[in-house]
Design a protein around this motif. Structure first.
Motif, PDB file in Angstrom:
ATOM      1  N   GLU A  24      -0.706   3.517  -2.890  1.00  0.00           N
ATOM      2  CA  GLU A  24      -0.858   2.228  -2.225  1.00  0.00           C
ATOM      3  C   GLU A  24       0.206   2.046  -1.152  1.00  0.00           C
ATOM      4  N   SER A  25      -0.119   1.211  -0.169  1.00  0.00           N
ATOM      5  CA  SER A  25       0.855   0.836   0.851  1.00  0.00           C
ATOM      6  C   SER A  25       0.489  -0.531   1.404  1.00  0.00           C
ATOM      7  N   GLY A  26       1.445  -1.150   2.089  1.00  0.00           N
ATOM      8  CA  GLY A  26       1.158  -2.407   2.783  1.00  0.00           C
ATOM      9  C   GLY A  26       1.739  -3.653   2.164  1.00  0.00           C
ATOM     10  N   GLY A  27       2.396  -3.543   1.028  1.00  0.00           N
ATOM     11  CA  GLY A  27       2.974  -4.733   0.407  1.00  0.00           C
ATOM     12  C   GLY A  27       4.153  -5.256   1.214  1.00  0.00           C
ATOM     13  N   GLY A  28       4.613  -6.444   0.837  1.00  0.00           N
ATOM     14  CA  GLY A  28       5.762  -7.024   1.518  1.00  0.00           C
ATOM     15  C   GLY A  28       5.876  -8.501   1.257  1.00  0.00           C
ATOM     16  N   LEU A  29       6.719  -9.140   2.057  1.00  0.00           N
ATOM     17  CA  LEU A  29       6.956 -10.576   1.939  1.00  0.00           C
ATOM     18  C   LEU A  29       6.140 -11.313   2.990  1.00  0.00           C
ATOM     19  N   VAL A  30       5.447 -12.364   2.571  1.00  0.00           N
ATOM     20  CA  VAL A  30       4.645 -13.148   3.496  1.00  0.00           C
ATOM     21  C   VAL A  30       4.752 -14.615   3.111  1.00  0.00           C
ATOM     22  N   GLN A  31       4.665 -15.488   4.099  1.00  0.00           N
ATOM     23  CA  GLN A  31       4.737 -16.915   3.829  1.00  0.00           C
ATOM     24  C   GLN A  31       3.409 -17.443   3.298  1.00  0.00           C
ATOM     25  N   PRO A  32       3.439 -18.522   2.547  1.00  0.00           N
ATOM     26  CA  PRO A  32       2.182 -19.131   2.094  1.00  0.00           C
ATOM     27  C   PRO A  32       1.259 -19.436   3.273  1.00  0.00           C
ATOM     28  N   GLY A  33      -0.018 -19.108   3.080  1.00  0.00           N
ATOM     29  CA  GLY A  33      -0.983 -19.286   4.148  1.00  0.00           C
ATOM     30  C   GLY A  33      -1.130 -18.075   5.038  1.00  0.00           C
ATOM     31  N   GLY A  34      -0.261 -17.105   4.860  1.00  0.00           N
ATOM     32  CA  GLY A  34      -0.287 -15.911   5.687  1.00  0.00           C
ATOM     33  C   GLY A  34      -1.274 -14.870   5.196  1.00  0.00           C
ATOM     34  N   TYR A  53       0.516  -5.079  -6.869  1.00  0.00           N
ATOM     35  CA  TYR A  53      -0.899  -4.766  -6.721  1.00  0.00           C
ATOM     36  C   TYR A  53      -1.111  -3.271  -6.941  1.00  0.00           C
ATOM     37  N   TYR A  54      -2.087  -2.962  -7.804  1.00  0.00           N
ATOM     38  CA  TYR A  54      -2.372  -1.582  -8.179  1.00  0.00           C
ATOM     39  C   TYR A  54      -3.771  -1.183  -7.738  1.00  0.00           C
ATOM     40  N   CYS A  55      -3.874   0.016  -7.227  1.00  0.00           N
ATOM     41  CA  CYS A  55      -5.162   0.613  -6.909  1.00  0.00           C
ATOM     42  C   CYS A  55      -5.663   1.339  -8.150  1.00  0.00           C
ATOM     43  N   ASN A  56      -6.978   1.304  -8.364  1.00  0.00           N
ATOM     44  CA  ASN A  56      -7.560   1.892  -9.568  1.00  0.00           C
ATOM     45  C   ASN A  56      -8.877   2.583  -9.234  1.00  0.00           C
ATOM     46  N   THR A  57      -9.144   3.680  -9.928  1.00  0.00           N
ATOM     47  CA  THR A  57     -10.454   4.288  -9.858  1.00  0.00           C
ATOM     48  C   THR A  57     -10.755   4.961 -11.191  1.00  0.00           C
ATOM     49  N   VAL A  58     -12.020   5.308 -11.361  1.00  0.00           N
ATOM     50  CA  VAL A  58     -12.453   5.989 -12.582  1.00  0.00           C
ATOM     51  C   VAL A  58     -13.165   7.269 -12.174  1.00  0.00           C
ATOM     52  N   SER A  59     -12.774   8.367 -12.781  1.00  0.00           N
ATOM     53  CA  SER A  59     -13.385   9.649 -12.487  1.00  0.00           C
ATOM     54  C   SER A  59     -13.610  10.391 -13.789  1.00  0.00           C
ATOM     55  N   THR A  89       2.173  -1.679  -5.321  1.00  0.00           N
ATOM     56  CA  THR A  89       2.921  -2.168  -4.167  1.00  0.00           C
ATOM     57  C   THR A  89       3.147  -3.664  -4.359  1.00  0.00           C
ATOM     58  N   LEU A  90       4.371  -4.107  -4.099  1.00  0.00           N
ATOM     59  CA  LEU A  90       4.749  -5.487  -4.377  1.00  0.00           C
ATOM     60  C   LEU A  90       4.364  -6.409  -3.230  1.00  0.00           C
ATOM     61  N   VAL A  91       3.700  -7.496  -3.584  1.00  0.00           N
ATOM     62  CA  VAL A  91       3.368  -8.559  -2.630  1.00  0.00           C
ATOM     63  C   VAL A  91       4.091  -9.823  -3.079  1.00  0.00           C
ATOM     64  N   THR A  92       4.897 -10.381  -2.192  1.00  0.00           N
ATOM     65  CA  THR A  92       5.627 -11.604  -2.492  1.00  0.00           C
ATOM     66  C   THR A  92       5.228 -12.685  -1.498  1.00  0.00           C
ATOM     67  N   VAL A  93       4.723 -13.786  -2.012  1.00  0.00           N
ATOM     68  CA  VAL A  93       4.312 -14.911  -1.167  1.00  0.00           C
ATOM     69  C   VAL A  93       5.313 -16.039  -1.390  1.00  0.00           C
TER      70      VAL A  93
END
Length: 115
Positions: free
Chosen positions: A6-16, A93-99, A109-113
Motif C-alpha cells: 500500500e501507499s498514499g497514506g498521510g495527514l489530511v484535514q477534515p473535509g479533505g 488502511y490495509y489492502c486485502n485479496t484472496v487467492s 498505510t496510516l491515514v490521519t484526519v
C-alpha cells in the motif's frame, strides 16, 4: 503467493481528500477480488470497500458516497479515492485479496484526519 504493497497514506484535514494505492505482485492471475480494510486505534479491523473481477463493488455504509474503489488492471493496482474525510476515518488502511482460498494482507498505510 501474492504480495500487496500500500501507499498514499498521510495527514489530511477534515473535509479533505486522499488517494490510496495497492499494488499486487506474485500469483495475480488467481485474484478474483481486491478489498480495503481499516483498523482504528483500539478497534477491530473493519471492511471498507471491495471490487470483484466481474466488476461488482461494495462499500461499508460509513464510507458509501465518499470513497470510491477502482482497479487499474494494467498496473495490477487497486485505488481507493477518499473524499470528505472525517476524523473517524483515521486508521491504518490495509489492502486485502484472496487467492486459492488464502487471505493476503499488505502491511498497511496510516491515514490521519485531523486539523
Amino acid at each position: 503467493q501474492v504480495q500487496l504493497v500500500e501507499s498514499g497514506g498521510g495527514l489530511v484535514q477534515p473535509g479533505g481528500s486522499l488517494n490510496l494505492s495497492c499494488t499486487a505482485s506474485g500469483n495475480i492471475f488467481s485474484i478474483n477480488l481486491m478489498a480495503w480494510y481499516r483498523q482504528a486505534p483500539g478497534k477491530q479491523r473493519e471492511f471498507v470497500a471491495l471490487f470483484t473481477k466481474g466488476g461488482t463493488t461494495n462499500y461499508a455504509g460509513s464510507v458509501k458516497g465518499r470513497f470510491t474503489i477502482s482497479r487499474d488492471n494494467a498496473e495490477n493496482t487497486s485505488l481507493l479515492q477518499m473524499t470528505s474525510l472525517k476524523p473517524e476515518d483515521t486508521a491504518v488502511y490495509y489492502c486485502n485479496t484472496v487467492s486459492h482460498g488464502i487471505n493476503y494482507w499488505g502491511k498497511g498505510t496510516l491515514v490521519t484526519v485531523s486539523s
